[in-house]
Design a protein around this motif. Sequence first.
Motif, PDB file in Angstrom:
ATOM      1  N   PRO A   1      -7.429 -24.143 -83.214  1.00  0.00           N
ATOM      2  CA  PRO A   1      -6.502 -25.280 -83.091  1.00  0.00           C
ATOM      3  C   PRO A   1      -5.050 -24.859 -82.955  1.00  0.00           C
ATOM      4  N   THR A   2      -4.672 -23.765 -83.623  1.00  0.00           N
ATOM      5  CA  THR A   2      -3.288 -23.291 -83.550  1.00  0.00           C
ATOM      6  C   THR A   2      -2.906 -22.916 -82.131  1.00  0.00           C
ATOM      7  N   SER A   3      -3.824 -22.269 -81.417  1.00  0.00           N
ATOM      8  CA  SER A   3      -3.516 -21.846 -80.046  1.00  0.00           C
ATOM      9  C   SER A   3      -3.426 -23.010 -79.079  1.00  0.00           C
ATOM     10  N   LEU A   4      -3.904 -24.166 -79.478  1.00  0.00           N
ATOM     11  CA  LEU A   4      -3.912 -25.340 -78.597  1.00  0.00           C
ATOM     12  C   LEU A   4      -2.805 -26.324 -78.927  1.00  0.00           C
ATOM     13  N   HIS A   5      -1.832 -25.912 -79.714  1.00  0.00           N
ATOM     14  CA  HIS A   5      -0.665 -26.732 -80.027  1.00  0.00           C
ATOM     15  C   HIS A   5       0.580 -26.058 -79.486  1.00  0.00           C
ATOM     16  N   PRO A   6       1.614 -26.832 -79.142  1.00  0.00           N
ATOM     17  CA  PRO A   6       2.862 -26.216 -78.668  1.00  0.00           C
ATOM     18  C   PRO A   6       3.695 -25.710 -79.839  1.00  0.00           C
ATOM     19  N   TYR A   7       4.613 -24.806 -79.516  1.00  0.00           N
ATOM     20  CA  TYR A   7       5.570 -24.321 -80.511  1.00  0.00           C
ATOM     21  C   TYR A   7       6.896 -25.017 -80.271  1.00  0.00           C
ATOM     22  N   VAL A   8       7.401 -25.645 -81.329  1.00  0.00           N
ATOM     23  CA  VAL A   8       8.677 -26.352 -81.254  1.00  0.00           C
ATOM     24  C   VAL A   8       9.727 -25.512 -81.977  1.00  0.00           C
ATOM     25  N   PRO A   9      10.721 -24.960 -81.260  1.00  0.00           N
ATOM     26  CA  PRO A   9      11.730 -24.127 -81.925  1.00  0.00           C
ATOM     27  C   PRO A   9      12.449 -24.886 -83.033  1.00  0.00           C
ATOM     28  N   GLY A  10      12.550 -24.228 -84.173  1.00  0.00           N
ATOM     29  CA  GLY A  10      13.220 -24.835 -85.307  1.00  0.00           C
ATOM     30  C   GLY A  10      12.335 -25.717 -86.158  1.00  0.00           C
ATOM     31  N   GLN A  11      11.150 -26.062 -85.638  1.00  0.00           N
ATOM     32  CA  GLN A  11      10.244 -26.938 -86.397  1.00  0.00           C
ATOM     33  C   GLN A  11       8.914 -26.259 -86.700  1.00  0.00           C
ATOM     34  N   GLY A  12       8.388 -25.530 -85.717  1.00  0.00           N
ATOM     35  CA  GLY A  12       7.104 -24.871 -85.925  1.00  0.00           C
ATOM     36  C   GLY A  12       6.059 -25.367 -84.945  1.00  0.00           C
ATOM     37  N   ILE A  13       4.863 -25.619 -85.453  1.00  0.00           N
ATOM     38  CA  ILE A  13       3.739 -26.025 -84.619  1.00  0.00           C
ATOM     39  C   ILE A  13       3.805 -27.530 -84.374  1.00  0.00           C
ATOM     40  N   GLY A  14       3.819 -27.908 -83.085  1.00  0.00           N
ATOM     41  CA  GLY A  14       3.879 -29.312 -82.735  1.00  0.00           C
ATOM     42  C   GLY A  14       2.543 -30.009 -82.870  1.00  0.00           C
ATOM     43  N   PRO A  15       2.512 -31.338 -82.879  1.00  0.00           N
ATOM     44  CA  PRO A  15       1.264 -32.084 -83.077  1.00  0.00           C
ATOM     45  C   PRO A  15       0.433 -32.256 -81.810  1.00  0.00           C
ATOM     46  N   GLU A  16       1.022 -32.067 -80.638  1.00  0.00           N
ATOM     47  CA  GLU A  16       0.298 -32.316 -79.397  1.00  0.00           C
ATOM     48  C   GLU A  16      -0.765 -31.245 -79.146  1.00  0.00           C
ATOM     49  N   TRP A  17      -1.720 -31.601 -78.268  1.00  0.00           N
ATOM     50  CA  TRP A  17      -2.768 -30.657 -77.841  1.00  0.00           C
ATOM     51  C   TRP A  17      -2.473 -30.242 -76.409  1.00  0.00           C
ATOM     52  N   THR A  18      -2.529 -28.951 -76.134  1.00  0.00           N
ATOM     53  CA  THR A  18      -2.172 -28.457 -74.809  1.00  0.00           C
ATOM     54  C   THR A  18      -2.785 -27.084 -74.559  1.00  0.00           C
ATOM     55  N   LEU A  19      -2.932 -26.759 -73.270  1.00  0.00           N
ATOM     56  CA  LEU A  19      -3.366 -25.421 -72.856  1.00  0.00           C
ATOM     57  C   LEU A  19      -2.187 -24.593 -72.340  1.00  0.00           C
ATOM     58  N   LYS A  20      -0.987 -25.083 -72.602  1.00  0.00           N
ATOM     59  CA  LYS A  20       0.205 -24.450 -72.046  1.00  0.00           C
ATOM     60  C   LYS A  20       0.365 -23.000 -72.508  1.00  0.00           C
ATOM     61  N   ASN A  21      -0.031 -22.707 -73.735  1.00  0.00           N
ATOM     62  CA  ASN A  21       0.107 -21.332 -74.221  1.00  0.00           C
ATOM     63  C   ASN A  21      -0.700 -20.360 -73.362  1.00  0.00           C
ATOM     64  N   TYR A  22      -1.916 -20.768 -72.998  1.00  0.00           N
ATOM     65  CA  TYR A  22      -2.774 -19.909 -72.178  1.00  0.00           C
ATOM     66  C   TYR A  22      -2.248 -19.825 -70.746  1.00  0.00           C
ATOM     67  N   THR A  23      -1.857 -20.946 -70.168  1.00  0.00           N
ATOM     68  CA  THR A  23      -1.369 -20.937 -68.787  1.00  0.00           C
ATOM     69  C   THR A  23      -0.056 -20.170 -68.664  1.00  0.00           C
ATOM     70  N   ASP A  24       0.799 -20.270 -69.688  1.00  0.00           N
ATOM     71  CA  ASP A  24       2.059 -19.525 -69.650  1.00  0.00           C
ATOM     72  C   ASP A  24       1.812 -18.018 -69.690  1.00  0.00           C
ATOM     73  N   ILE A  25       0.846 -17.600 -70.514  1.00  0.00           N
ATOM     74  CA  ILE A  25       0.560 -16.165 -70.624  1.00  0.00           C
ATOM     75  C   ILE A  25      -0.072 -15.639 -69.351  1.00  0.00           C
ATOM     76  N   LEU A  26      -1.093 -16.350 -68.847  1.00  0.00           N
ATOM     77  CA  LEU A  26      -1.824 -15.876 -67.678  1.00  0.00           C
ATOM     78  C   LEU A  26      -1.069 -16.100 -66.374  1.00  0.00           C
ATOM     79  N   GLY A  27       0.011 -16.883 -66.417  1.00  0.00           N
ATOM     80  CA  GLY A  27       0.795 -17.128 -65.214  1.00  0.00           C
ATOM     81  C   GLY A  27       2.147 -16.458 -65.208  1.00  0.00           C
ATOM     82  N   ASP A  28       2.456 -15.704 -66.244  1.00  0.00           N
ATOM     83  CA  ASP A  28       3.751 -15.034 -66.367  1.00  0.00           C
ATOM     84  C   ASP A  28       3.591 -13.555 -66.035  1.00  0.00           C
ATOM     85  N   ALA A  29       4.424 -13.047 -65.153  1.00  0.00           N
ATOM     86  CA  ALA A  29       4.329 -11.648 -64.728  1.00  0.00           C
ATOM     87  C   ALA A  29       4.579 -10.691 -65.887  1.00  0.00           C
TER      88      ALA A  29
END
Length: 293
Positions: free
Chosen positions: A42-70
């Motif tokens: 579940p932790t990997s499927l939540h966004p990171y909000v600077p200054g707050q921590g783990i956000g409540p939304e569900w997303t695959l952005k962490n995986y897409t950012d890693i696999l799409g970043d050079a």
Amino acid sequence: MSDVAAMRGPIRWLDRSGLGLLSPALLVLLAVFVAPLLFLVPTSLHPYVPGQGIGPEWTLKNYTDILGDAFYLQIIGRTLALGLIVVAATLVIGYPLAYFLARTRSPLRPWLIILVVFPLLLNLVVRSFGWIVLLANRGLINDWLISAGMIDKPIKLLFNFTGLLIGLSHIFLPFMVLVLIGTIQNIPRDVENAALTLGATRREVFTKVTLPLSLPGVLSGSILVFVLTISALVTPRLLGGPTYQVMSTLIFDEFLKILNWPRGAAMAFILTAIVLLLVWASGKLTAYLATSR
């Protein structure tokens, strides 16, 4: 009585399948290894909000950012390349050593095996600092090369790929040697003697008999060294420094320095997926080698 009779069927099935004996070990593995990973899903499927921590939304952005970043793809490629080259180095050095230890009848053989195992008895940090003393710009190796007139200025051997390759190859060489010793010892000497009797040379016996029969051990040792290399943390941190990153050090920084737990968890799962895929492929290849003999 009916409840007892109903339980006899599953109990007999566990006994026949062997799961009854394996169940305690499986429970320990599930509790110690699998459960912590599942908590990170579940932790990997939540966004990171600077200054707050783990956000409540569900997303695959962490995986897409890693696999799409050079940048991250370069780190993944560097980690896999390091693992493959360390495997090749330990195999080239370890196979002749393992062959000698497996075939020699010298009374010194037990002591030679102890020398191979001895580095494992030393603390990993101590061994890594030992390589820092040797590989530093004013370390023993560079000082000796300069005094011998071979170089004019120190060669950069630390905080780069070269330093990591040397240090990790030394640290994981005993694992490769120990796996290969057991494999080569299990090859019947009668098979090699039969090949010699039929007119094969020593070189042909090795290339056509010994080496093919030892391939499952080569594969097992290679997988073990590869997995240990790409997941190593202490040695890459000490010999690679803060700037030369691999997957393990980057995951460490994401969790404990940047405090971006969602991205760190996603990177950990990507590394785990690579390891599991490799283990699965090695199992298929081992089964193929066993059936193709």
